[in-house]
Design a protein around this motif. Structure first.
Motif, short mmCIF file in Angstrom:
data_model
loop_
_atom_site.label_atom_id
_atom_site.label_comp_id
_atom_site.label_asym_id
_atom_site.label_seq_id
_atom_site.Cartn_x
_atom_site.Cartn_y
_atom_site.Cartn_z
N THR A 161 61.62 29.30 79.04
CA THR A 161 60.65 28.57 80.47
C THR A 161 60.67 27.39 80.45
OG1 THR A 161 60.12 30.48 80.63
CG2 THR A 161 58.77 28.81 81.75
N ILE A 162 60.31 26.83 79.30
CA ILE A 162 59.98 25.33 78.90
C ILE A 162 61.59 24.12 79.60
CG2 ILE A 162 59.53 23.34 77.63
CD1 ILE A 162 57.79 25.47 76.30
N SER A 165 62.75 24.61 82.88
CA SER A 165 61.05 23.68 83.90
C SER A 165 61.74 22.05 83.81
CB SER A 165 59.86 23.94 83.48
OG SER A 165 59.17 25.80 83.59
N SER A 166 62.26 22.21 82.75
CA SER A 166 62.82 20.56 82.06
C SER A 166 63.44 19.98 83.46
CB SER A 166 62.72 20.49 81.17
OG SER A 166 64.33 21.26 80.62
N ILE A 168 64.85 21.93 86.23
CA ILE A 168 64.54 21.57 87.67
C ILE A 168 63.70 20.14 87.62
CG2 ILE A 168 63.04 22.89 89.10
CD1 ILE A 168 64.07 25.74 87.95
N ALA A 169 62.62 20.16 86.59
CA ALA A 169 62.00 18.93 87.08
C ALA A 169 62.87 16.97 86.84
CB ALA A 169 60.62 18.27 86.01
#
Length: 461
Positions: A161-162, A165-166, A168-169
């Protein structure tokens, strides 16, 4: 009572023990390492392990891994920091400066020469064709780096997940890399508080616990006097490190002004050096965001060409900053147009200095503390979260490269996305992926083969 350095040397030379190398002998070894250290951090650490642990027996497996674990926690190139650590442990500050410096200097000189050839003759069709062949290989290399790191780190849904998320960010929202690192640290602390098992560190950096005979710095060798932690020494090293940085920046500001290209390079690459968790591939998106888009020191194409050149030289991949400094000062000379070469060489050296200064300070500051905690070799929870985030950032970097290589015209509109696609570049990237993932071809061989392919395509078309 702890032994002094003379007693330690006398103890080390008893029995079946290699002789303690002189500083001169160590100098020639570190110079040789700087000339052959291809293969990225994994390859460089492997070379040092084979030489220093297995062959020369300068340091034991346990002490080597202990030093490596600390270097993995730091921002910056871990292989260069490991060399600095071992050089310092054996021969004090001068040993560390020589080991870490010679890990970088050969690459600096080689990249300055390659950067000059690129800027002077890069528009020649033959050179352009060679770079055309190399660029698809770079996409595969970056993907392979993400795969290697991800397979080692992403062991559960939290870390996946981390990483996601990174990705996508930074890909879709252009979130700055330092912010991603900060959030990852916070998430690591939170997860470690509630579910510490999710962030248990892996211990598979290298081959584990193999006996290679007695070493100069063995498992139970007392810490040398110069390597013991003292608060006064800690404060002195910190003051000297900050003082060197402040004096260097002051000289640039007084000579050229704060907004000058050279001063801004020194300031930016100092910040970049403090956020290079996870190695060069992790910080490159941050460098891209600023060097290409904000400062406009070079173009996207030049940046990709610089990474390709950086892959062909020994030393840390983060040495690509030398190319960035050279090209940025060549296109924006701060003396005059007639002195573009001198401006470029000076900028390349300044950028390299500010990038690696923090690495030396981190080692000379923290290594005495690490030597006092030899029974604790686990990575921390924040590091595991940062490393997971870095995987997502590296995948984003591969996508960034792929878009600019597969669609060189930059037109991704629905009606033109297939028309403008460079199918040959796509095929070369697929071939490079197969060579790395299936046939385990080394990076340097891959670069050489695809350079020849590019040249061959030039002769055909």
């Amino acid at each position: 009572m702890p032994l002094n350095d003379q007693q330690i040397k006398a103890e080390l030379n008893d029995g079946d023990m290699p002789n303690m190398p002189t500083l001169k002998q160590a100098f020639w070894y570190w110079l040789k390492l700087g000339l052959i250290s291809f293969g990225g951090p994994a390859g460089q650490i492997s070379i040092m392990h084979q030489d220093l642990v297995e062959n020369k027996r300068w340091i034991s497996e346990k002490r080597f891994l202990h030093a490596l674990n600390y270097c993995m926690l730091l921002p910056g190139p871990e292989a260069q920091q490991l060399a600095t650590y071992i050089g310092w442990l054996m021969h004090r500050i001068w040993g560390g400066l020589i080991a870490g410096g010679l890990f970088v200097l050969p690459s600096l000189f080689i990249l300055i020469a390659l950067s000059y050839i690129y800027m002077r003759f890069g528009n020649l069709p033959a050179i352009a064709s060679i770079l055309y062949g190399i660029k698809p290989a770079v996409v595969a290399i970056v993907l392979f780096a993400a795969h290697k790191m991800g397979s080692r780190v992403l062991k559960n849904k939290a870390l996946w997940t981390i990483a996601g998320s990174s990705f996508i960010a930074i890909t879709f929202f252009q979130v700055p890399f330092p912010f991603i690192v900060g959030v990852a640290i916070l998430l690591g602390l939170i997860i470690n508080h509630f579910q510490p098992a999710l962030l248990t560190a892996s211990a598979d950096h290298l081959a584990a616990q193999k006996s290679n005979g007695s070493a100069l710095i063995d498992d139970n060798t007392p810490t040398p006097a110069h390597a013991r932690f003292r608060l006064k020494k800690f404060v002195r090293v910190l003051a000297v490190g900050i003082g060197i940085w402040l004096l260097s920046m002051l000289v640039l500001v007084l000579q050229y002004g704060w907004d000058a290209t050279l001063t801004q390079m020194g300031w930016f690459f100092t910040k970049a050096a403090l956020f290079t968790f996870g190695g060069a591939y992790a910080v490159l998106p941050y460098v891209f965001q600023n060097a290409v888009e904000h400062y406009q020191w070079l173009t996207v194409t030049q940046m990709m060409d610089g990474l390709a050149l950086g892959e062909t030289t020994p030393g840390p991949l983060i040495m690509v900053v030398t190319f960035i400094g050279f090209v940025g000062a060549w296109t924006q000379p701060f003396f005059c147009a007639d002195n573009a070469l001198f401006s470029a060489i000076l900028a390349a050296c300044v950028v390299t200095f500010f990038t690696f200064l923090p690495s030396f300070v981190f080692i000379f500051l923290g290594a005495p503390l690490i030597e006092s905690t030899q029974d604790n070799v686990k990575l921390t929870a924040p590091l595991m979260a940062i490393t997971a985030a870095v995987v997502g950032v590296i995948v984003s970097l591969a996508l960034f490269f792929a878009v600019h290589i597969f669609w060189p015209k930059g037109d991704l509109s629905f009606n033109h996305v297939l028309i403008n696609l460079d199918w040959l570049a796509c095929g070369l990237t697929l071939a490079a992926v197969m060579a790395l993932f299936k046939f385990k071809l080394s990076v340097i061989k891959l670069i050489g083969i695809f350079a020849v392919i590019g040249w061959f395509l030039h002769t055909l078309f």
